[in-house]
Motif scaffolding. Structure first.
Motif, PDB file in Angstrom:
ATOM      1  N   GLY A 262       0.795  -1.226   0.000  1.00 39.24           N
ATOM      2  CA  GLY A 262       0.000   0.000   0.000  1.00 39.24           C
ATOM      3  C   GLY A 262       0.826   1.274   0.000  1.00 39.24           C
ATOM      4  O   GLY A 262       0.269   2.368  -0.100  1.00 39.24           O
ATOM      5  N   ASP A 263       2.153   1.141   0.091  1.00 34.52           N
ATOM      6  CA  ASP A 263       3.023   2.331   0.133  1.00 34.52           C
ATOM      7  C   ASP A 263       3.606   2.670  -1.235  1.00 34.52           C
ATOM      8  O   ASP A 263       4.570   3.438  -1.332  1.00 34.52           O
ATOM      9  CB  ASP A 263       4.169   2.137   1.130  1.00 34.52           C
ATOM     10  N   TYR A 264       3.025   2.102  -2.278  1.00 27.82           N
ATOM     11  CA  TYR A 264       3.485   2.359  -3.646  1.00 27.82           C
ATOM     12  C   TYR A 264       2.250   2.653  -4.483  1.00 27.82           C
ATOM     13  O   TYR A 264       1.219   1.980  -4.340  1.00 27.82           O
ATOM     14  CB  TYR A 264       4.218   1.125  -4.177  1.00 27.82           C
ATOM     15  N   ALA A 265       2.336   3.661  -5.326  1.00 32.96           N
ATOM     16  CA  ALA A 265       1.182   4.031  -6.142  1.00 32.96           C
ATOM     17  C   ALA A 265       1.584   4.209  -7.598  1.00 32.96           C
ATOM     18  O   ALA A 265       2.657   4.734  -7.901  1.00 32.96           O
ATOM     19  CB  ALA A 265       0.559   5.328  -5.625  1.00 32.96           C
ATOM     20  N   VAL A 266       0.714   3.776  -8.482  1.00 34.05           N
ATOM     21  CA  VAL A 266       0.849   4.008  -9.916  1.00 34.05           C
ATOM     22  C   VAL A 266      -0.320   4.897 -10.331  1.00 34.05           C
ATOM     23  O   VAL A 266      -1.483   4.540 -10.080  1.00 34.05           O
ATOM     24  CB  VAL A 266       0.814   2.682 -10.705  1.00 34.05           C
ATOM     25  N   GLY A 267      -0.013   6.039 -10.930  1.00 37.58           N
ATOM     26  CA  GLY A 267      -1.072   6.967 -11.343  1.00 37.58           C
ATOM     27  C   GLY A 267      -1.913   7.439 -10.164  1.00 37.58           C
ATOM     28  O   GLY A 267      -3.069   7.806 -10.313  1.00 37.58           O
ATOM     29  N   GLY A 268      -1.316   7.421  -8.960  1.00 39.85           N
ATOM     30  CA  GLY A 268      -2.005   7.923  -7.779  1.00 39.85           C
ATOM     31  C   GLY A 268      -2.788   6.873  -7.016  1.00 39.85           C
ATOM     32  O   GLY A 268      -3.313   7.151  -5.935  1.00 39.85           O
ATOM     33  N   THR A 269      -2.837   5.659  -7.550  1.00 34.22           N
ATOM     34  CA  THR A 269      -3.606   4.592  -6.906  1.00 34.22           C
ATOM     35  C   THR A 269      -2.673   3.599  -6.227  1.00 34.22           C
ATOM     36  O   THR A 269      -1.791   3.033  -6.887  1.00 34.22           O
ATOM     37  CB  THR A 269      -4.456   3.836  -7.950  1.00 34.22           C
ATOM     38  N   PRO A 270      -2.847   3.375  -4.927  1.00 32.74           N
ATOM     39  CA  PRO A 270      -1.958   2.435  -4.232  1.00 32.74           C
ATOM     40  C   PRO A 270      -2.094   1.016  -4.783  1.00 32.74           C
ATOM     41  O   PRO A 270      -3.178   0.600  -5.184  1.00 32.74           O
ATOM     42  CB  PRO A 270      -2.450   2.473  -2.778  1.00 32.74           C
ATOM     43  N   VAL A 271      -0.963   0.318  -4.808  1.00 36.29           N
ATOM     44  CA  VAL A 271      -0.941  -1.078  -5.238  1.00 36.29           C
ATOM     45  C   VAL A 271      -0.873  -1.937  -3.987  1.00 36.29           C
ATOM     46  O   VAL A 271      -0.013  -1.735  -3.136  1.00 36.29           O
ATOM     47  CB  VAL A 271       0.302  -1.347  -6.118  1.00 36.29           C
ATOM     48  N   PHE A 272      -1.804  -2.883  -3.879  1.00 33.99           N
ATOM     49  CA  PHE A 272      -1.789  -3.809  -2.746  1.00 33.99           C
ATOM     50  C   PHE A 272      -1.553  -5.217  -3.262  1.00 33.99           C
ATOM     51  O   PHE A 272      -2.255  -5.683  -4.161  1.00 33.99           O
ATOM     52  CB  PHE A 272      -3.130  -3.790  -2.000  1.00 33.99           C
ATOM     53  N   LEU A 273      -0.554  -5.876  -2.695  1.00 37.23           N
ATOM     54  CA  LEU A 273      -0.354  -7.295  -3.040  1.00 37.23           C
ATOM     55  C   LEU A 273      -1.372  -8.147  -2.311  1.00 37.23           C
ATOM     56  O   LEU A 273      -1.848  -9.148  -2.817  1.00 37.23           O
ATOM     57  CB  LEU A 273       1.051  -7.743  -2.642  1.00 37.23           C
ATOM     58  N   ASN A 274      -1.698  -7.720  -1.088  1.00 35.72           N
ATOM     59  CA  ASN A 274      -2.623  -8.482  -0.248  1.00 35.72           C
ATOM     60  C   ASN A 274      -3.821  -7.592   0.063  1.00 35.72           C
ATOM     61  O   ASN A 274      -3.833  -6.886   1.054  1.00 35.72           O
ATOM     62  CB  ASN A 274      -1.922  -8.892   1.045  1.00 35.72           C
ATOM     63  N   PRO A 275      -4.858  -7.631  -0.827  1.00 41.42           N
ATOM     64  CA  PRO A 275      -5.927  -6.631  -0.716  1.00 41.42           C
ATOM     65  C   PRO A 275      -6.733  -6.720   0.578  1.00 41.42           C
ATOM     66  O   PRO A 275      -7.326  -5.733   0.983  1.00 41.42           O
ATOM     67  CB  PRO A 275      -6.808  -6.927  -1.934  1.00 41.42           C
ATOM     68  N   ASP A 276      -6.747  -7.860   1.240  1.00 42.74           N
ATOM     69  CA  ASP A 276      -7.535  -7.967   2.470  1.00 42.74           C
ATOM     70  C   ASP A 276      -6.671  -8.423   3.629  1.00 42.74           C
ATOM     71  O   ASP A 276      -6.786  -9.568   4.090  1.00 42.74           O
ATOM     72  CB  ASP A 276      -8.706  -8.945   2.276  1.00 42.74           C
ATOM     73  N   PRO A 277      -5.793  -7.578   4.124  1.00 46.27           N
ATOM     74  CA  PRO A 277      -4.885  -8.011   5.187  1.00 46.27           C
ATOM     75  C   PRO A 277      -5.622  -8.184   6.523  1.00 46.27           C
ATOM     76  O   PRO A 277      -6.649  -7.585   6.742  1.00 46.27           O
ATOM     77  CB  PRO A 277      -3.859  -6.893   5.261  1.00 46.27           C
TER      78      PRO A 277
END
Lengths: 64, 64, 64, 64, 64, 64
Positions: free
Chosen positions: E49-64
């Protein structure tokens, strides 16, 4: 405290970089409630051809 | 192991940067007990005007 | 202005890191004549095994 | 996603840096199964004398 | 001399990161003719969640 | 192309960091005319006490 580093391809003029640094600072101040003086921004100008996407260098000026 | 990166505005001569790198290395060696060869220092020279405090660019040479 | 980032393997206590940051700051102030408040130091703690020399990971704690 | 930054002393030609960025990208794609477009590589060219090992600057070109 | 920093989302195991660091090192050694011991690789694990592409955070694990 | 890295002390929640990354991205897109997908933002969360101003560590949580 916030230290922002932004890497962009070289070639922007001082006025554009000044607007960019001001806007990045505003973004931090308004989102985090940081004191402006605690926000520092560094522009890292990358030489043309020194950045690659998918292994392919990106050139702003293809025929230097 | 220690990797030190220091960002400063460009314009320092080789002798000053050499003293700076030596002193930073000494600080690491004496504080952490690191082996000198494992301490590496990189000076990142930032272009005049590419650094901002509180959104305002800092110029070492205001009339280039 | 000077921003110093030092990457070290994690595991140092607060007192050691505080001494390290003070010494690095002193090195910059005394060498460059910088104002202390303009010197900022960031410690980047690298996880054990996330650093490699010659392709081989370095572990501080070989049997975690 | 992967962002690779590689710091090397300046002086390599475009073809060498292009091969380097392609090989680094391949390493990431093949090891992590990343999509090539999500791998970005930045070459950070360090000025001669701005890098030190054990406190001693490294010069590629000792008599500039 | 080469210092490679690679930022990836956290969650890879030690074996995968070790292969990654070895492959990145090989890429540098074979392309630049660098001495392996002079190639250092740092893996910077970015929190989900600490990385964003085009302003949208990328989550590897969407439901932690 | 733009890669933005922002170092802040750890402790912000996901929603705040998401707003921060969106605002930083907007700043780049509107100032440089960049394509949003080419703007990537990384938040680097610094541990409490791992940042110093003038040699003195900054603690968000003084009594952990």
């Amino acid at each position: 405290m916030a230290i922002v580093t932004i890497s962009i391809l070289e070639g922007r003029d001082h006025a554009t970089k000044a607007r960019l640094m001001q806007r990045l600072t505003d973004a931090v101040v308004e989102t985090l409630g940081a004191e402006p003086r605690q926000v520092r921004v560094l522009v890292n100008e990358v030489r043309d051809g020194d950045y690659a996407v998918g292994g392919t260098p990106v050139f702003l000026n293809p025929d230097p």
